[in-house]
Design an enzyme around this catalytic site. Structure first.
Site, PDB file in Angstrom:
ATOM      1  N   GLN A 106      -7.002  47.535  45.894  1.00  0.00           N
ATOM      2  CA  GLN A 106      -7.194  48.690  47.069  1.00  0.00           C
ATOM      3  C   GLN A 106      -6.514  48.190  48.208  1.00  0.00           C
ATOM      4  OE1 GLN A 106      -8.462  51.366  46.500  1.00  0.00           O
ATOM      5  NE2 GLN A 106      -9.287  51.376  44.523  1.00  0.00           N
ATOM      6  N   HIS A 153      -0.982  52.547  40.334  1.00  0.00           N
ATOM      7  CA  HIS A 153      -1.512  53.818  40.755  1.00  0.00           C
ATOM      8  C   HIS A 153      -2.522  54.151  41.697  1.00  0.00           C
ATOM      9  CE1 HIS A 153      -5.239  53.971  38.590  1.00  0.00           C
ATOM     10  NE2 HIS A 153      -5.081  52.922  38.313  1.00  0.00           N
ATOM     11  N   CYS A 210     -22.358  59.918  37.681  1.00  0.00           N
ATOM     12  CA  CYS A 210     -23.189  61.189  37.705  1.00  0.00           C
ATOM     13  C   CYS A 210     -23.518  61.737  36.458  1.00  0.00           C
ATOM     14  CB  CYS A 210     -22.275  61.834  38.587  1.00  0.00           C
ATOM     15  SG  CYS A 210     -23.326  63.153  39.574  1.00  0.00           S
ATOM     16  N   THR A 263       8.777  45.151  25.984  1.00  0.00           N
ATOM     17  CA  THR A 263       9.656  45.834  26.529  1.00  0.00           C
ATOM     18  C   THR A 263       9.183  46.448  27.830  1.00  0.00           C
ATOM     19  OG1 THR A 263      10.801  45.852  24.674  1.00  0.00           O
ATOM     20  CG2 THR A 263      11.752  47.340  26.653  1.00  0.00           C
ATOM     21  N   ASN A 276     -13.455  49.124  46.348  1.00  0.00           N
ATOM     22  CA  ASN A 276     -12.883  50.509  45.928  1.00  0.00           C
ATOM     23  C   ASN A 276     -14.101  51.647  46.254  1.00  0.00           C
ATOM     24  OD1 ASN A 276     -14.023  48.832  43.670  1.00  0.00           O
ATOM     25  ND2 ASN A 276     -14.342  50.571  42.371  1.00  0.00           N
TER      26      ASN A 276
HETATM   27  N1  PLP Z   1      -9.873  46.700  40.440  1.00  0.00           N
HETATM   28  C1  PLP Z   1     -10.368  47.764  41.511  1.00  0.00           C
HETATM   29  C2  PLP Z   1     -10.779  47.264  42.746  1.00  0.00           C
HETATM   30  C3  PLP Z   1     -10.321  48.964  41.202  1.00  0.00           C
HETATM   31  O1  PLP Z   1     -10.571  49.868  42.233  1.00  0.00           O
HETATM   32  C4  PLP Z   1      -9.491  49.217  39.933  1.00  0.00           C
HETATM   33  C5  PLP Z   1      -9.347  50.813  39.548  1.00  0.00           C
HETATM   34  O2  PLP Z   1     -10.145  51.620  39.756  1.00  0.00           O
HETATM   35  C6  PLP Z   1      -9.213  48.309  38.982  1.00  0.00           C
HETATM   36  C7  PLP Z   1      -9.433  47.045  39.184  1.00  0.00           C
HETATM   37  C8  PLP Z   1      -8.520  48.545  37.631  1.00  0.00           C
HETATM   38  O3  PLP Z   1      -7.085  49.025  37.799  1.00  0.00           O
HETATM   39  P1  PLP Z   1      -6.510  49.554  36.659  1.00  0.00           P
HETATM   40  O4  PLP Z   1      -6.808  51.117  36.761  1.00  0.00           O
HETATM   41  O5  PLP Z   1      -4.887  49.620  37.082  1.00  0.00           O
HETATM   42  O6  PLP Z   1      -6.514  48.930  35.477  1.00  0.00           O
END
Ligand code: PLP
Length: 693
Positions: free
Chosen positions: A191, A213, A338, A249, A161
């Site tokens: 990702q 998301h 940060c 649900t 990420n």
């Molecule tokens: N794994 C990775 C590589 C992510 O980038 C993220 C979100 O930042 C997550 C797991 C966690 O995902 P979620 O926000 O759907 O719990």
């Protein structure tokens, strides 16, 4: 169209318009519960079935399980719990199981945290071990080969990420097969969705969590794939939804939206091709190279998703870069957590063994596969604007000579501060109390301004000036004789209000006088003012610099309105005055909703932007309430405070990005005796975003 350019796609994405429509439909016309057997329920079930069927095809789920859930963090919990329960059962049957919970050193924190949590809760006493990565972020396969036989569970993400680095899953699978490892294997595919081809059932992967998301579906919806035959334990029990695999649900709005995104992926008519995304990345990278000299990319482009750029710029902190991009309304993220002053280094870049300045100064710029040409072009123009703003502020080298600065500059580092007295006319300056951490900034400032440093003085004896002197090169005469405070032997003298004759240095039209203070005169204080012949009267002393501001020694030689500039500033007071210790009471906050009314009642009010000059320069929208604001960054407050305190005091309204910096400015001015000083609560971030024409 909004003026905001969102380049933080790896954090989250906007929702695809068709997905919003699908979500609204499930909350309106098709609001039924998919478990109900009447027509309303059946309509909802059709949406659920369609989304699942699409996911099964797209991800090549084969005979495996695929359940909808709340997102990847839940999927990771379920996968870890399932694998650990599976291991416990194998162990209780007397089978040999490995002792290691092996996870890639650059995994999202959700992975090691979940491993530690469930290992502790289930009392398994397995050992967590990070699998190292190389300088490109690739897993150490030799180490994996060595550890595979002892591994009980292996966790490796498909793409990172922070860096977008893509894992060579085939190579990892090869090692697990070749070593005959019995370990379960989880691959965090968050990702990778929509960016890499995933045909899960044709791999050895046991668990693969996904999150909506990160790819144009809303927050709070995700999926978990579990290979046929891999152990499975539901995390949530209840009404038996999702075939008893995940009760509760269903989040139908989220599932309908995710289903729409998956259908678009499957059709292949909505998202950009790999080639187009690579071209977008190349354009952004070229703009960054042109705007920010010396920029280095922390991710190898040929081994990364084309949608992520991670970079650092020598001499600039991630905080400064974040601020200038935010001011230009380009939303990026710091590659690391940060804090207000210093950025914590990124554990991902640390694992890649990048030097600290790159790891602590990293910025991630990421976009999604819906990105378009116009947005990338606009982003490139804004990057150029940010570069120009930073060059004009002397934060990065500039080929053009910068506009010479005059007055006082405060450089703060963790509660201590250095001061620079600048004189534009003679292109010279004096440095007071140079902190080692501020040396690089002072040096680049002096070079960029092309100033001569007349003296580097300290309030304490023998306070290490060597590093700065070395860095300044021809901008400072290192052979000039000076005492242990750095005070030049060639200084002249001046008589102070109390009759004492002390050393004096001329800088432009002003004089810097040095006087001993502290119990045994072991400290030095410096007075800056304009002399009257051979004298420096108290009333002409504008500034006094000392380690302890309210010093008795200063009272006799300075006036009530002299600003005391501390060289220690733990409380971020910037400066104070002899008369200001009785701080002005009252609320310094001004609500942005009340701003228009306030300005009507006080047409003479002055709006002051206390952000850094490069943030001010990168901003292209008008100030609050559409008014033009004066730019006075915090480190120039001392310089301007005297002027604001004089004569008829007009109300002062300070603002910044979030209100954190401006409240300090308002409190300072109140302390100094300007009760009509306010800070705009919530800053520019909470002011409504203006729309582009
Ligand atoms: N794994 C990775 C590589 C992510 O980038 C993220 C979100 O930042 C997550 C797991 C966690 O995902 P979620 O926000 O759907 O719990």
């Amino acid at each position: 169209m909004s003026t905001e350019i969102y380049l933080d796609g790896n954090a989250t994405s906007a929702v695809l318009p068709a997905a919003i429509d699908a979500a609204i439909d499930t909350m309106g016309g098709r609001f039924g519960n998919p478990s109900s057997t009447h027509a309303a329920g059946l309509k909802a079930k059709a949406v659920l079935d369609e989304a699942r069927a699409c996911a099964l095809r797209l991800l090549g789920v084969g005979e495996g399980r695929l359940m909808f859930n709340s997102g990847a963090t839940e999927g990771i919990q379920t996968a870890v719990l399932s694998a650990l329960i599976g291991l416990r059962e194998r162990r209780s049957r007397g089978e040999a199981v490995g002792s290691l919970l092996l996870y890639g050193a650059t995994e999202h924190k959700a992975v090691p945290e979940s491993l530690a949590h469930w290992n502790r809760l289930l009392g398994l006493e397995l050992t967590l071990q990070a699998l190292p990565v190389d300088g490109d972020g690739a897993h150490d396969l030799d180490m994996l080969r060595q550890l595979a036989a002892q591994a009980a569970l292996v966790c490796t993400m498909a793409a990172n990420n922070e860096t977008g680095v893509v894992t060579d899953l085939a190579a990892i699978e090869g090692v697990l097969i070749e070593t005959n490892s019995a370990a379960y294997w989880m691959v965090d595919c968050v990702q990778a969705l929509g960016k890499l081809d995933l045909q899960l059932s044709s791999t050895r992967i046991d668990y693969a969590p996904f999150s909506g998301h990160k790819l144009y579906a809303p927050k709070g919806v995700g999926m978990l794939y579990v290979r046929k035959g891999a152990p499975f334990t539901p995390l949530i029990m209840g009404g038996g939804q999702e075939s008893g695999q995940r009760s509760g649900t269903e989040n139908m709005a989220g599932i309908a939206a995710l289903g729409t995104v998956l259908a678009a992926l499957e059709r292949g008519d909505t998202f950009r091709s790999q080639g187009e995304l690579c071209a977008f990345r190349a354009r952004l990278a070229d703009s960054l190279r042109a705007a920010l000299p010396g920029v280095v990319f922390n991710n190898p482009f040929d081994k990364s998703l084309p949608t992520t750029l991670n970079f650092s710029v020598p001499g600039l902190s991630s905080r400064e870069l974040m601020d200038v991009f935010d001011a230009a309304q380009v939303r990026v993220s710091a590659g690391s957590a940060c804090s207000s002053s210093k950025a914590a280094p990124s554990y991902v870049l640390d694992a890649m063994r990048l030097p600290l300045w790159r790891s602590a100064g990293a910025i991630r710029m990421s976009f999604g596969p819906l990105a378009d040409d116009a947005t990338i072009a606009a982003a490139c123009a804004r990057i150029e604007r940010c570069g120009a703003a930073l060059r004009a502020s002397c934060l990065i080298p500039s080929e053009r000579t910068a506009v010479p600065h005059d007055g006082l500059l405060q450089l703060g580092v963790e509660g201590a501060c250095s001061w620079m007295v600048l004189d534009a006319a003679s292109r010279s300056c004096i440095v007071i109390d140079p902190l080692p951490d501020a040396a690089a900034r002072i040096e680049s400032y002096v070079r960029c301004q092309n100033y001569q440093v007349l003296a580097i003085v300290s309030t304490l004896p023998n306070a290490g000036r060597g590093m700065l002197i070395d860095a300044l090169g021809r901008h400072f005469d290192r052979h000039a004789e000076a005492d242990e405070y750095g005070w030049p032997a060639a200084a002249k003298s001046v008589t102070l209000e109390n009759g004492a004759t002390v050393g004096a240095l001329q800088i432009g039209k002003q004089t810097l006088a040095s006087l001993g203070c502290g119990a045994g005169d072991e400290l030095r204080a410096y007075l800056l003012g304009t002399t009257d012949g051979e004298r420096l009267p108290a009333a002409s002393v504008r500034f006094a610099f000392s380690a302890r501001p309210a010093q008795q020694a200063l009272r006799a030689v300075s006036a009530d309105q002299t600003l005391l500039c501390p060289t220690r500033d733990e409380r971020n007071q910037f400066c104070t005055s002899m008369s200001s210790e009785a701080a002005a009471e009252g609320d310094a906050h001004l609500d942005s909703a009340a701003l228009d009314a306030f300005l009507q009642a006080h047409p003479d009010a002055v709006l002051i932007d206390v952000r850094e000059p490069y943030e001010f320069a990168a901003t292209f929208t008008p100030g609050p309430a559409g008014r033009v604001a004066q730019s006075v960054p915090l480190n120039r407050l001392a310089e301007h405070a005297a002027e604001w305190l004089r004569g008829n005091q007009s109300p002062l309204i300070f603002f910044c990005r979030s209100g954190n910096r401006s409240v300090k400015a308002a409190q300072l001015l109140r302390r100094l005796g300007h009760p009509q000083s306010y800070s705009l609560t919530g800053g520019l971030a909470l002011a409504p975003l203006p729309l582009a024409a």
